[in-house]
Write a protein that holds these residues in place. Structure first.
Motif, PDB file in Angstrom:
ATOM      1  N   SER A  11       0.855  -1.293  -0.009  1.00 15.78           N
ATOM      2  CA  SER A  11       0.020   0.189   0.000  1.00 15.78           C
ATOM      3  C   SER A  11       0.854   1.153  -0.043  1.00 15.78           C
ATOM      4  CB  SER A  11      -0.940  -0.043   1.324  1.00 15.78           C
ATOM      5  OG  SER A  11      -0.281   0.248   2.490  1.00 15.78           O
ATOM      6  N   VAL A  12       0.328   2.233  -0.336  1.00 16.37           N
ATOM      7  CA  VAL A  12       1.012   3.441  -0.130  1.00 16.37           C
ATOM      8  C   VAL A  12       0.122   4.601   0.408  1.00 16.37           C
ATOM      9  CG1 VAL A  12       1.619   5.385  -2.001  1.00 16.37           C
ATOM     10  CG2 VAL A  12       2.158   3.151  -2.437  1.00 16.37           C
ATOM     11  N   THR A  13       0.384   5.514   1.157  1.00 17.32           N
ATOM     12  CA  THR A  13      -0.060   6.597   1.863  1.00 17.32           C
ATOM     13  C   THR A  13       0.603   7.807   1.596  1.00 17.32           C
ATOM     14  OG1 THR A  13      -0.486   5.151   3.815  1.00 17.32           O
ATOM     15  CG2 THR A  13      -0.481   7.587   4.158  1.00 17.32           C
ATOM     16  N   PHE A  28       7.294   5.077  -7.810  1.00 17.24           N
ATOM     17  CA  PHE A  28       6.908   6.279  -8.927  1.00 17.24           C
ATOM     18  C   PHE A  28       6.348   7.325  -8.276  1.00 17.24           C
ATOM     19  CE2 PHE A  28       7.894   2.887 -12.463  1.00 17.24           C
ATOM     20  CZ  PHE A  28       7.491   1.524 -11.510  1.00 17.24           C
ATOM     21  N   TYR A  42       3.474   9.751 -10.599  1.00 17.28           N
ATOM     22  CA  TYR A  42       3.041   9.958 -11.382  1.00 17.28           C
ATOM     23  C   TYR A  42       2.156  11.471 -11.342  1.00 17.28           C
ATOM     24  CZ  TYR A  42       3.067   5.626 -13.916  1.00 17.28           C
ATOM     25  OH  TYR A  42       3.517   4.313 -14.586  1.00 17.28           O
ATOM     26  N   PHE A  91       0.613  11.549  -8.055  1.00 19.17           N
ATOM     27  CA  PHE A  91       0.152  10.507  -7.281  1.00 19.17           C
ATOM     28  C   PHE A  91       1.494   9.695  -7.006  1.00 19.17           C
ATOM     29  CE2 PHE A  91      -4.242   9.907  -8.016  1.00 19.17           C
ATOM     30  CZ  PHE A  91      -4.452  10.817  -9.104  1.00 19.17           C
ATOM     31  N   GLN A 105       5.113  -0.464  -7.474  1.00 21.12           N
ATOM     32  CA  GLN A 105       4.922  -1.438  -8.258  1.00 21.12           C
ATOM     33  C   GLN A 105       5.288  -2.819  -7.570  1.00 21.12           C
ATOM     34  OE1 GLN A 105       7.302  -1.855 -11.783  1.00 21.12           O
ATOM     35  NE2 GLN A 105       5.800  -2.922 -12.877  1.00 21.12           N
ATOM     36  N   GLN A 110       1.444  -5.136 -10.690  1.00 21.61           N
ATOM     37  CA  GLN A 110       0.365  -4.193 -10.367  1.00 21.61           C
ATOM     38  C   GLN A 110       0.694  -2.992  -9.745  1.00 21.61           C
ATOM     39  OE1 GLN A 110      -2.791  -5.082  -7.295  1.00 21.61           O
ATOM     40  NE2 GLN A 110      -2.369  -7.231  -7.940  1.00 21.61           N
ATOM     41  N   PHE A 111       0.036  -2.106  -9.800  1.00 22.56           N
ATOM     42  CA  PHE A 111       0.639  -0.707  -9.144  1.00 22.56           C
ATOM     43  C   PHE A 111      -0.320  -0.522  -8.085  1.00 22.56           C
ATOM     44  CE2 PHE A 111       3.416   2.024 -11.885  1.00 22.56           C
ATOM     45  CZ  PHE A 111       4.030   1.065 -12.661  1.00 22.56           C
ATOM     46  N   PHE A 130      -1.300   2.666  -5.729  1.00 24.32           N
ATOM     47  CA  PHE A 130      -1.402   4.119  -5.792  1.00 24.32           C
ATOM     48  C   PHE A 130      -1.931   4.796  -4.586  1.00 24.32           C
ATOM     49  CE2 PHE A 130      -0.451   5.420 -10.134  1.00 24.32           C
ATOM     50  CZ  PHE A 130      -0.828   4.447 -10.861  1.00 24.32           C
ATOM     51  N   GLY A 131      -1.406   6.064  -4.278  1.00 20.67           N
ATOM     52  CA  GLY A 131      -2.170   7.020  -3.221  1.00 20.67           C
ATOM     53  C   GLY A 131      -3.144   7.639  -3.708  1.00 20.67           C
ATOM     54  N   THR A 132      -3.916   8.237  -2.894  1.00 23.50           N
ATOM     55  CA  THR A 132      -5.003   9.067  -3.149  1.00 23.50           C
ATOM     56  C   THR A 132      -4.849  10.166  -4.270  1.00 23.50           C
ATOM     57  OG1 THR A 132      -4.830  10.325  -1.137  1.00 23.50           O
ATOM     58  CG2 THR A 132      -6.166   8.289  -1.085  1.00 23.50           C
TER      59      THR A 132
END
Lengths: 111, 113
Positions: free
Chosen positions: A3-5, A34, A36, A89, A93, A98-99, A101-103
């Motif tokens: 997960s990403v925060t 990454f 984006y 964002f 990976q 699969q990626f 993403f954060g919010t």
């Protein structure tokens, strides 16, 4: 799981101000990281990436360093421009490619 | 510069209707993906597709969803019977070899009434 925060927005800055958008991650193994960017009406565009610890990704004056010890990948720019206004964002990976993403953080730069 | 395209940019539909979202990946890419972003929430992985079959899917991608590559250029996402909670921005992405960065389309905003 992975997960990403990401730092909540929106963020509003004056032109030439310093930008930091915080991103931390949780992952098994050694993910690639990454940033984006999404400009209004457009798709997600890769801004920069880092594939291993201590790597620094950079592009268009933006930088982010892959910090394994703090599980972070903060985005920075020394002097923002009006044209940097967009949604940013953070993503990782994970296994299976699969990626995650954060919010997203909306940045508005005012002249 | 090659890019991923998506149509339509905005789709409005009634609950229970079927929708098909279309994507044209970059022409020499081999791996294809769908993601969605519900307003104010994270971009979430739905499904990946390689060699004409699903290679990975998330819990979100239930029996109401299907993907297809009907010809050499299009990659579609079908939702059989839309629900209100399917309202979101849907992003298509592609990559050459499944390892490096994914190239994203501009998204289709789906609104289910």
């Amino acid at each position: 799981g992975d997960s990403v925060t990401q730092m909540e927005g929106p963020v509003t800055l004056s032109e030439e101000a310093f930008l930091t958008i915080n991103c931390t991650y949780t992952a098994t193994g050694y993910p690639s990281l990454f940033w984006y960017v999404q400009y209004p009406g457009e798709g997600l565009q890769l801004l920069l990436k880092a594939t291993k610890a201590d790597d620094k990704g950079s592009n268009k004056g933006f930088e982010a360093t892959y910090r394994k010890e703090t599980t972070s990948f903060h985005l920075e720019k020394g002097s923002v421009q009006v044209s940097d206004s967009a949604v940013y964002f953070c993503a990782l990976q994970g296994t299976g490619n699969q990626f995650y993403f954060g919010t997203g953080t909306s940045l508005t730069v005012i002249p | 510069e090659p890019e991923v395209t998506q149509t339509p940019s905005h789709q409005v539909t009634q609950m229970g209707q079927e929708v098909i979202l279309r994507c044209v990946p970059i022409s020499n890419h081999l791996y294809f993906y769908w993601y969605r972003q519900i307003l104010g929430q994270k971009v979430e992985f739905l499904v990946s597709f390689y060699n004409n079959e699903i290679s990975e899917k998330s819990e979100i991608f239930d029996d109401q969803f299907s993907v297809e590559r009907p010809d050499g250029s299009n990659f579609t996402l079908k939702i059989r019977s839309t629900k209100l909670e399917d309202s979101a921005m849907y992003f298509c992405a592609s990559t050459l070899n499944g390892v490096h960065e994914q190239f994203f389309g501009p998204g289709t905003r789906l609104t289910v009434l």
